[in-house]
Scaffold this motif. Structure first.
Motif, PDB file in Angstrom:
ATOM      1  N   HIS A 151       0.812  -1.220   0.000  1.00  0.00           N
ATOM      2  CA  HIS A 151       0.000   0.000   0.000  1.00  0.00           C
ATOM      3  C   HIS A 151       0.842   1.264   0.000  1.00  0.00           C
ATOM      4  N   GLY A 152       2.147   1.140   0.131  1.00  0.00           N
ATOM      5  CA  GLY A 152       2.978   2.329   0.114  1.00  0.00           C
ATOM      6  C   GLY A 152       4.444   1.990   0.002  1.00  0.00           C
ATOM      7  N   LEU A 153       5.215   2.941  -0.535  1.00  0.00           N
ATOM      8  CA  LEU A 153       6.657   2.762  -0.727  1.00  0.00           C
ATOM      9  C   LEU A 153       7.328   4.117  -0.601  1.00  0.00           C
ATOM     10  N   GLN A 154       8.376   4.171   0.192  1.00  0.00           N
ATOM     11  CA  GLN A 154       9.205   5.378   0.304  1.00  0.00           C
ATOM     12  C   GLN A 154      10.628   4.978  -0.030  1.00  0.00           C
ATOM     13  N   GLU A 155      11.213   5.663  -1.015  1.00  0.00           N
ATOM     14  CA  GLU A 155      12.573   5.350  -1.442  1.00  0.00           C
ATOM     15  C   GLU A 155      13.565   6.352  -0.848  1.00  0.00           C
ATOM     16  N   SER A 156      14.841   6.119  -1.125  1.00  0.00           N
ATOM     17  CA  SER A 156      15.934   7.003  -0.692  1.00  0.00           C
ATOM     18  C   SER A 156      15.966   7.180   0.816  1.00  0.00           C
ATOM     19  N   LYS A 157      15.850   6.093   1.526  1.00  0.00           N
ATOM     20  CA  LYS A 157      15.934   6.107   2.987  1.00  0.00           C
ATOM     21  C   LYS A 157      17.294   5.584   3.415  1.00  0.00           C
ATOM     22  N   SER A 158      17.709   5.928   4.625  1.00  0.00           N
ATOM     23  CA  SER A 158      18.966   5.420   5.171  1.00  0.00           C
ATOM     24  C   SER A 158      18.670   4.531   6.379  1.00  0.00           C
ATOM     25  N   HIS A 159      19.696   3.902   6.859  1.00  0.00           N
ATOM     26  CA  HIS A 159      19.568   3.042   8.041  1.00  0.00           C
ATOM     27  C   HIS A 159      19.050   3.830   9.247  1.00  0.00           C
ATOM     28  N   HIS A 160      19.356   5.116   9.289  1.00  0.00           N
ATOM     29  CA  HIS A 160      19.012   5.941  10.449  1.00  0.00           C
ATOM     30  C   HIS A 160      17.628   6.591  10.368  1.00  0.00           C
ATOM     31  N   ASP A 161      16.985   6.553   9.218  1.00  0.00           N
ATOM     32  CA  ASP A 161      15.661   7.179   9.086  1.00  0.00           C
ATOM     33  C   ASP A 161      14.629   6.388   9.886  1.00  0.00           C
ATOM     34  N   PRO A 162      13.867   7.066  10.742  1.00  0.00           N
ATOM     35  CA  PRO A 162      12.856   6.360  11.526  1.00  0.00           C
ATOM     36  C   PRO A 162      11.695   5.891  10.636  1.00  0.00           C
TER      37      PRO A 162
END
Length: 101
Positions: A86-97
């Motif tokens: 139902h959703g996708l967020q790209e360009s995240k890092s290990h530290h992103d909550p």
């Protein structure tokens, strides 16, 4: 801390059950993203009980520490319990909550 009705759980480390869910929807995620991932390893997740369950997953997708956040909905057993992205967020890092999205 008790789970609030409709709220998300605390962040939990991934286990085999959540990795199996991610593996089963990998092709849906790749279709939404328009790319193939060489790695697809869930690091952590939150869940939310609704008319089924939302899983908010932090997934490592490369050897360079690139991550995505994926929201997967699992329907209730009497509806077949199907899994849908139902959703996708790209360009995240290990530290992103992991946030609700």
């Amino acid at each position: 801390m008790p789970l609030l009705c409709g709220g998300t759980s605390e962040v939990k480390p991934a286990d085999q059950k959540i990795q199996d869910i991610a593996d089963s929807v990998k092709s849906q995620v790749e279709e939404k993203a328009g790319k193939k991932y060489c790695k697809f390893l869930v690091k952590s997740y939150k869940s939310q009980v609704v008319a089924g369950t939302n899983f908010f997953m932090k997934v490592s997708v490369s050897l360079k520490e690139d991550h995505i956040h994926v929201r997967v909905f699992q329907g209730l057993p009497h509806t077949g319990g199907a899994l849908e992205v139902h959703g996708l967020q790209e360009s995240k890092s290990h530290h992103d909550p992991i946030e609700y999205f």
